[in-house]
Motif scaffolding. Structure first.
Motif, short mmCIF file in Angstrom:
data_model
loop_
_atom_site.label_atom_id
_atom_site.label_comp_id
_atom_site.label_asym_id
_atom_site.label_seq_id
_atom_site.Cartn_x
_atom_site.Cartn_y
_atom_site.Cartn_z
N THR A 132 0.84 -1.22 0.00
CA THR A 132 0.00 0.00 0.00
C THR A 132 0.86 1.26 0.00
N PHE A 133 1.93 1.26 0.82
CA PHE A 133 2.82 2.42 0.90
C PHE A 133 3.47 2.70 -0.45
N ILE A 134 4.02 1.63 -1.07
CA ILE A 134 4.69 1.80 -2.36
C ILE A 134 3.69 2.22 -3.43
N LYS A 135 2.47 1.67 -3.35
CA LYS A 135 1.42 2.04 -4.30
C LYS A 135 1.10 3.53 -4.21
N VAL A 136 0.95 4.04 -2.98
CA VAL A 136 0.65 5.46 -2.78
C VAL A 136 1.80 6.33 -3.28
#
Length: 244
Positions: A11-15
């Motif tokens: 999720t962090f990398i996606k954001v």
């Protein structure tokens, strides 16, 4: 890593991917807009940015350069942002492919620039010299770009003043272009060329690039690092979607 930690990392990398590519998309849109403005109202653009930009940047037709770069950044930003937001494997793979193609093209261009400088000069001479002879003084955009180039870089023609010998401009005015002429007298054998700048723009630009080689290399390395990081992140997201 536990499933929760893996999901949190994803999720962090996606954001981060979305925000990074949103910035690229907006930057591309800005460059595209400036490029269109420069194309439509070139004189105003030169009046505002001409004294701020380096003489090397003024050699190219700035409007077309900005339009092309802006369009490429728009495509990259769109693919990366939408691919991450929609978790689309197709868009992520397209993003990876486009960045990879650009990365390979940059490396190839760098190798060609380093190894085939003489060949580049020969090819440019074959293309640019006939243009100067036929279109300088006829095509307003080409004439303006070369006038700015020759004034700022302090040069005459691509190779030297002979690029204008027998040209449309010389036949019409019986003289070389105004940016080629300087107030002082040079010890030339032919009096009618007294005061003419002899050095060509190609050599002058090469000299300026060599002078700023450290800055150019640093910027190139930074861009390459960003491209590698973008490809790594997009492939990570792609592989994680496979597992999901």
């Amino acid at each position: 890593l536990s499933p929760g930690a893996t999901m949190g990392c994803f999720t962090f990398i996606k954001v981060m991917m979305i925000l990074f590519n949103l910035a690229i998309f907006l930057g591309g849109g800005t460059l595209l807009g400036v490029g269109v403005w420069a194309k439509m109202d070139g004189q105003s653009f030169l009046n505002i940015f001409g004294t701020l930009s380096s003489s090397v940047l003024q050699v190219v037709n700035v409007s077309y350069f900005l339009i092309v770069i802006g369009a490429i950044l728009l495509v990259i930003g769109f693919l990366g942002c939408c691919g991450a937001q929609k978790e689309s494997k197709c868009l992520l793979m397209m993003f990876f492919s486009v960045v990879l193609i650009i990365f390979i093209a940059e490396i190839a261009a760098a190798v060609v620039a380093l190894v085939y400088t003489g060949l580049a000069e020969t090819l440019l001479t074959a293309v640019v010299t006939p243009l100067l002879k036929e279109k300088y003084g006829v095509d307003g955009t080409l004439t303006q770009v070369w006038n700015v180039t020759m004034r700022e870089v302090h040069c005459c023609g691509l190779n030297n003043y002979t690029d204008f010998t027998g040209s449309y401009w010389y036949q019409e005015h019986e003289s070389y272009p105004v940016p080629c002429l300087v107030g002082g007298s040079l010890p030339l054998a032919r009096p009618h060329l007294r005061g003419c700048l002899l050095q060509g723009c190609f050599d002058q630009i090469l000299e300026e690039i060599k002078t700023n080689a450290g800055v150019v290399g640093g910027v190139a390395a930074g861009i390459a690092a960003l491209e590698i990081a973008a490809m790594a992140v997009s492939m990570y997201l792609y592989c994680q979607l496979d597992q999901k």
